[in-house]
Design an enzyme around this catalytic site. Structure first.
Site, short mmCIF file in Angstrom:
data_model
loop_
_atom_site.label_atom_id
_atom_site.label_comp_id
_atom_site.label_asym_id
_atom_site.label_seq_id
_atom_site.Cartn_x
_atom_site.Cartn_y
_atom_site.Cartn_z
N ARG A 248 74.31 47.79 -99.50
CA ARG A 248 74.11 47.38 -98.23
C ARG A 248 72.67 47.21 -97.68
O ARG A 248 72.41 46.34 -96.99
CB ARG A 248 75.03 47.99 -96.98
CG ARG A 248 74.99 47.28 -95.80
CD ARG A 248 75.60 48.18 -94.73
NE ARG A 248 74.83 49.20 -94.37
CZ ARG A 248 75.51 50.67 -94.09
NH1 ARG A 248 76.69 50.60 -94.13
NH2 ARG A 248 74.58 51.70 -94.07
N ASP B 275 57.71 30.65 -88.68
CA ASP B 275 58.58 30.16 -89.43
C ASP B 275 58.12 28.90 -90.26
O ASP B 275 57.68 28.10 -89.96
CB ASP B 275 59.83 29.56 -88.38
CG ASP B 275 60.80 28.79 -89.23
OD1 ASP B 275 60.76 28.60 -90.39
OD2 ASP B 275 61.98 28.81 -88.56
N TYR C 126 63.58 25.67 -84.10
CA TYR C 126 64.80 25.40 -84.46
C TYR C 126 66.06 26.06 -83.40
O TYR C 126 65.71 26.98 -82.82
CB TYR C 126 65.01 26.54 -85.64
CG TYR C 126 66.42 26.67 -86.21
CD1 TYR C 126 67.09 25.39 -86.46
CD2 TYR C 126 67.12 27.59 -86.68
CE1 TYR C 126 68.53 25.51 -87.09
CE2 TYR C 126 68.35 27.84 -87.20
CZ TYR C 126 69.03 26.88 -87.25
OH TYR C 126 70.30 26.79 -87.75
N LYS D 63 67.08 26.22 -97.44
CA LYS D 63 66.46 24.95 -97.55
C LYS D 63 65.57 24.71 -98.84
O LYS D 63 65.94 24.77 -99.99
CB LYS D 63 65.56 24.84 -96.15
CG LYS D 63 66.27 25.07 -94.94
CD LYS D 63 67.59 24.57 -94.80
CE LYS D 63 68.12 24.72 -93.14
NZ LYS D 63 68.33 25.98 -92.81
#
Length: 387
Positions: free
Chosen positions: A56, A181, A108, A206
């Site tokens: 995890r 970003d 975004y 992307k």
């Protein structure tokens, strides 16, 4: 790009193609293995000799892609996440209640919505400004202590350009961190850490993966400091990690990124240039066009192209935009970007109330198809559009 890349002193293209020289030491395989184990053995002294406890928090399958990203961005460390949103949100969750954040008005949309909800719940003070205007950022910083300036450049879906170097310098004068970003620029076109940013984020779904078949995100840091360690701890505590198979698939996609991004940039510039001359087009938003408001800054901080994304505004308004999207044959009507296939979308319909996106706008993600065919498809859809 020909700088030394974290002990792999070759070009970005070679670094990507060879996945940073990754060879499996156990088998000499040229493709790193996928490790599916969820837990790791303790030693006789009750320690963990491998340095790993539970998947995890970490998995060795992540390392090859993280090493490639660290080298490309020339940072000190990199982390993969379950998605771009997971990566971005973890940065904000690493802040403390009461911290002030400056973010762009054009960004975004899903992250903007999350910020507006999370900021209130977490006690963050949130200020939205047009970060393409350095004076607005300067004025916002002067309003009070700021912990983080978040940039997105080019900014989706209007493709506004923020000056990373100048804003980073201003932020440091005020003791603020800068996170960028850089999903649409990719490490091949812009390296925010070299321009003064502290953290760079990618929606790896992307361009990094580039095949519309993996959801993943990534962060790269300029310094492996206490704030970064908080981000690393949160990733493990929240389980915001990709599956081992997704991490391996991501690395596979990254090995051809330089070829895909180059072709997408060339296609976008070609289509933007041709469409801006069409009688039905009001405006083409693309930083590669000389008359674009962000061109000068983009030319300074983007190298090798201006990205594969553009937006088009139509004189006939929303009805023409929606008609064009509905009548293309090659361009696929779908959300997302950065894949090998070209996508088209009416963003105002997706973003809904409060969006800064005009309803006469279509967002185009250029893939790697033949550019003349992509342009012809758009033109034929425009020919049948209502007057």
């Amino acid at each position: 790009m020909s700088d030394s890349h974290d002990s792999f002193p070759f070009s970005a293209a070679t670094l990507l193609a060879q996945a940073h020289g990754a060879i499996d030491p156990a088998t000499d395989a040229v493709v790193p293995p996928i490790h599916v184990a969820t837990t790791y053995l303790r030693g006789a002294d009750n320690s963990y000799p491998s340095g790993r406890v539970y998947s995890r928090a970490d998995n060795p399958t992540y390392l090859p892609a993280e090493q490639v990203l660290k080298a490309l961005e020339q940072g000190e460390d990199a982390l993969l996440f379950a998605s771009g949103m997971a990566a971005a949100c973890t940065v904000f969750q690493a802040l403390a209640p009461g911290d002030r954040v400056i973010a762009p008005t054009v960004m975004y949309w899903a992250l903007r919505n999350w910020l507006q909800q999370f900021a209130a719940q977490w006690g963050l003070e949130l200020t939205f400004v047009d970060t393409s205007d350095v004076n607005q950022v300067k004025a916002a910083l002067a309003q009070g202590p700021t912990r983080l300036v978040w940039l997105e450049t080019p900014g989706n879906p209007l493709w506004t350009v923020s000056d990373i170097a100048e804003i980073s310098q201003l932020a440091k004068q005020h003791g603020a961190l800068v996170a960028v970003d850089s999903t649409c620029a990719t490490p091949l076109l812009t390296q925010p850490l070299k321009l003064g940013a502290d953290i760079v984020m990618h929606s790896a779904t992307k361009y990094l993966n580039g095949h519309s078949d993996v959801i993943s995100g990534a962060l790269v840091t300029a310094k492996n400091d206490a704030f970064w360690q908080q981000i690393r701890t949160l990733r493990g505590q929240l389980g915001a990690v990709p599956s081992p198979h997704d991490a391996a698939q991501l690395l596979r996609g990254m090995r051809t990124m330089h070829l895909r991004v180059r072709e997408a940039c060339n296609n976008a510039l070609y289509i933007a240039d041709r469409l801006q001359r069409h009688r039905a087009v009001k405006q083409v938003l693309y930083p590669g066009l000389p008359d674009d408001s962000g061109h000068a800054v983009a030319k300074k901080q983007m190298h090798g192209g201006f990205g594969g994304m553009l937006s088009v505004r139509f004189r006939g308004g929303a009805k023409v935009a929606i008609h064009v999207a509905a009548n293309t044959k090659l361009w696929k009507r779908a959300t997302s970007l950065g894949g090998v296939e070209s996508l088209i979308e009416h963003r105002a319909s997706i973003e809904g109330e409060g969006t800064p996106c005009p309803d006469d706008l279509l967002r185009l993600s250029c893939g790697i198809e033949q550019r003349d065919e992509l342009l012809a498809d758009l033109l034929q859809a425009l020919e049948s559009a209502p007057a």
